[in-house]
Enzyme design. Structure first.
Site, mmCIF file in Angstrom:
data_model
loop_
_atom_site.group_PDB
_atom_site.id
_atom_site.type_symbol
_atom_site.label_atom_id
_atom_site.label_comp_id
_atom_site.label_asym_id
_atom_site.label_seq_id
_atom_site.Cartn_x
_atom_site.Cartn_y
_atom_site.Cartn_z
ATOM 1 N N CYS A 9 67.331 57.223 124.189
ATOM 2 C CA CYS A 9 68.683 56.704 124.114
ATOM 3 C C CYS A 9 69.826 57.617 124.518
ATOM 4 O O CYS A 9 69.692 58.819 124.670
ATOM 5 C CB CYS A 9 68.977 56.175 122.722
ATOM 6 S SG CYS A 9 67.634 55.275 121.970
ATOM 7 N N GLY A 36 68.280 55.007 128.885
ATOM 8 C CA GLY A 36 67.619 53.888 128.223
ATOM 9 C C GLY A 36 67.958 52.582 128.908
ATOM 10 O O GLY A 36 69.133 52.290 129.139
ATOM 11 N N ASN A 111 70.381 58.956 118.712
ATOM 12 C CA ASN A 111 69.483 59.387 119.777
ATOM 13 C C ASN A 111 68.540 60.430 119.203
ATOM 14 O O ASN A 111 68.982 61.449 118.667
ATOM 15 C CB ASN A 111 70.283 59.984 120.935
ATOM 16 C CG ASN A 111 69.378 60.601 121.993
ATOM 17 O OD1 ASN A 111 68.264 60.158 122.195
ATOM 18 N ND2 ASN A 111 69.875 61.631 122.657
ATOM 19 N N GLY A 112 67.244 60.178 119.303
ATOM 20 C CA GLY A 112 66.274 61.144 118.804
ATOM 21 C C GLY A 112 65.129 60.467 118.083
ATOM 22 O O GLY A 112 64.838 59.286 118.302
ATOM 23 N N CYS A 249 65.876 70.466 124.040
ATOM 24 C CA CYS A 249 64.770 69.925 124.829
ATOM 25 C C CYS A 249 64.878 70.393 126.280
ATOM 26 O O CYS A 249 65.829 70.050 126.994
ATOM 27 C CB CYS A 249 64.770 68.402 124.771
ATOM 28 S SG CYS A 249 63.485 67.633 125.790
ATOM 29 N N TYR A 255 64.496 66.277 133.928
ATOM 30 C CA TYR A 255 64.447 64.847 134.277
ATOM 31 C C TYR A 255 65.430 63.972 133.523
ATOM 32 O O TYR A 255 66.073 63.105 134.107
ATOM 33 C CB TYR A 255 63.025 64.324 134.048
ATOM 34 C CG TYR A 255 62.865 62.839 134.316
ATOM 35 C CD1 TYR A 255 62.901 62.352 135.619
ATOM 36 C CD2 TYR A 255 62.683 61.936 133.278
ATOM 37 C CE1 TYR A 255 62.760 60.994 135.873
ATOM 38 C CE2 TYR A 255 62.539 60.577 133.512
ATOM 39 C CZ TYR A 255 62.583 60.102 134.814
ATOM 40 O OH TYR A 255 62.451 58.778 135.063
ATOM 41 N N ASP A 358 58.403 66.809 143.201
ATOM 42 C CA ASP A 358 58.659 65.822 142.140
ATOM 43 C C ASP A 358 58.909 66.582 140.843
ATOM 44 O O ASP A 358 58.610 67.775 140.728
ATOM 45 C CB ASP A 358 57.479 64.867 141.995
ATOM 46 C CG ASP A 358 57.869 63.544 141.331
ATOM 47 O OD1 ASP A 358 59.056 63.378 140.967
ATOM 48 O OD2 ASP A 358 56.987 62.682 141.180
ATOM 49 N N CYS A 395 55.033 65.219 121.978
ATOM 50 C CA CYS A 395 56.390 65.529 121.543
ATOM 51 C C CYS A 395 56.657 64.743 120.268
ATOM 52 O O CYS A 395 56.419 63.541 120.210
ATOM 53 C CB CYS A 395 57.415 65.136 122.603
ATOM 54 S SG CYS A 395 59.126 65.312 122.051
ATOM 55 N N CYS A 449 56.064 70.560 124.355
ATOM 56 C CA CYS A 449 55.196 69.672 125.131
ATOM 57 C C CYS A 449 54.407 70.447 126.180
ATOM 58 O O CYS A 449 53.336 70.012 126.607
ATOM 59 C CB CYS A 449 56.008 68.554 125.783
ATOM 60 S SG CYS A 449 57.391 69.130 126.794
#
Length: 468
Positions: A9, A36, A111-112, A249, A255, A358, A395, A449
């Site tokens: 989000c 989102g 958000n989270g 993060c 990304y 990528d 994660c 991660c």
């Protein structure tokens, strides 16, 4: 279904001297749409009443001109765009979450991911709270309302509730007492920033939303900081939570975030460009051209090309009107949607040795199709370069890495991944290289991660929650 990671989000809140808070929030949510695409909502405060509209779908689908015209004029508003990592994709789980209690209403945008949400939900059930949705965000809203009823002020209730939360959260809370509060968790997992204009204040997940809403970026909200904006336009702040082990993060820069955003003092564009430079140093290739996979691979491709001395050319034409691939009813149609979204630019790749850049390989569901399409367009060789390290671990804080068995790096060796992608070579950026590219960030990183190392104050409870 697009083979990429997603997270949970984007949020936006505003206090303005104009009475167009809802319309400004709509513009900001359009800028946050990349965070989102499953649901959107706006809540406004009008005459001490909180009114809202939300639904599943894109921002423009949820808020048609007819719907926007029905939202009352207001000076205070919060908004939300949702990607679901907890709870199903239904209207009840969209945000803002509005909770009614004996003294009024509150609305929150979150958000989270709250990793002790199940235990908190059970505690609140025993206290008589009812739940209509299945998200951790509803738990947070109910917990704040519960703490308000226990006595104390609006801000103190938010802080008391937040001290019971474990995990990642940026929270916007709109109260019927004519106040908007913003809070970032003490580890700083998710971004939040503060903006100013000559007509008010705004808080947002990313600075690109401030730009779209007509606000100047002022600063990042610090981990553990509580921002309060009252109905008269006065802003105050204090450190309400912490200290804690910090863990921004790292994948925000790879990304999640939009390229034109600045997060914790670091330009996302500059970070991605430097990722490409590092990739070229770590994994050079004998090639003719460099191409990036739209959209988040483009800046890294530019950096790779500049460092290697190779020309950077467009490798694909992106069809921005094909729609979201997950709306197609069959897997075959979803596979076709991948090819429809990215059409190789044959004139730039035919007969060439191509370095294809990528941002990630997660489950390996999309990369092979992209490499195959380049070779079908006549590319002699395709050398795949990835601007994030391999994903090995779950994660716990809001990114949709679930079952580790689905991560291709846990199923196949490096050579096997290269073969499965159909690439002539494969190179991932190292974790050290990625961190060096993001060295301008003002916070330490959560890289769990990639490495399995999580902020120490949350990981044990996270593991317990997931094991249950």
């Amino acid at each position: 279904m697009d083979g990429k990671l997603h997270e949970e989000c984007g949020v936006f809140g505003i206090r303005t001297t104009h009475d167009e808070a809802a319309g400004i929030t709509y513009n900001a949510l359009l800028a946050l749409q990349h965070r989102g695409q499953e649901g959107a909502g706006i809540a406004v405060l009008r005459d001490q009443a909180i009114l809202y509209h939300k639904d599943v779908g894109l921002v423009s689908e949820v808020f048609t001109p007819q719907v926007l015209n029905k939202i009352p004029a207001a000076h205070l508003a919060i908004g939300h765009v949702r990607y679901s990592t907890t709870g199903g994709n239904r209207k009840e789980n969209t945000q803002p979450v509005v909770t009614e209690y004996l003294k009024g209403r509150i609305a929150i945008s979150h958000n989270g991911n709250i990793i002790n949400a199940a235990a908190l939900r059970e505690k609140l059930r025993r206290a008589g709270c009812d739940f209509n949705a299945t998200t951790d965000s509803e738990v947070v809203s109910s917990l704040i309302a519960y703490e308000i009823l226990q006595g104390g002020g609006f801000e103190e209730a938010i802080v008391k509730a937040a001290k019971q939360l474990r995990g990642a959260y940026t929270l916007l809370v709109l109260g019927s007492g004519d106040r908007l509060c913003a809070l970032r968790d003490p580890s700083g997992f998710r971004p939040l920033c503060l903006g100013r204009s000559n007509h008010g204040w705004a808080v947002a997940s990313e600075s690109c939303a401030l730009d779209s809403a007509g606000f100047d970026f002022l600063r990042d909200v610090q981990p553990g900081e509580l921002i309060t904006i009252d109905g008269r336009g006065r802003m105050s702040s204090r450190m309400a939570l912490g200290p804690a082990k910090l863990g921004m993060c790292l994948f925000e820069y790879v990304y999640f975030a939009r390229t034109d955003s600045v997060i914790d003092s670091l330009s996302v564009y500059e970070a991605r460009y430097r990722m490409g430079e590092v990739l070229a140093r770590e994994h050079p290739a004998k090639a003719d051209v460099v191409c990036g996979v739209p959209d988040s691979g483009l800046e890294a491709a530019m950096g790779y090309a500049a460092q290697s001395g190779l020309p950077c050319v467009p490798g694909f034409v992106k069809n921005r009107y094909i729609g979201r691939s997950f709306i197609f009813p069959s897997q075959a149609q979803r596979d076709m949607a991948v090819r429809l979204k990215l059409s190789p630019l044959r004139v730039n790749v035919a007969g060439k040795r191509v370095v294809l850049v990528d941002d990630s390989i997660v489950r390996g569901t999309t990369g092979a199709k992209i490499v195959s399409s380049l070779k079908a367009a006549g590319a002699r060789e395709v050398h795949l370069r990835i601007s994030s390290p391999p994903f090995y671990h779950t994660c716990y804080f809001g990114t949709d890495i679930g079952d580790e068995e689905n991560l291709i790096a846990n199923r196949l060796s490096h050579d096997e991944i290269t073969t499965s992608m159909g690439a002539d070579s494969l190179g991932y950026i190292s974790i050290e290289g990625l961190k060096s590219a993001c060295s301008g960030c003002s916070l330490p990183f959560c890289d769990g991660c990639f490495t399995g190392r999580y902020p120490l104050d949350a990981v044990e409870q996270s593991k317990t929650q997931f094991e249950q």
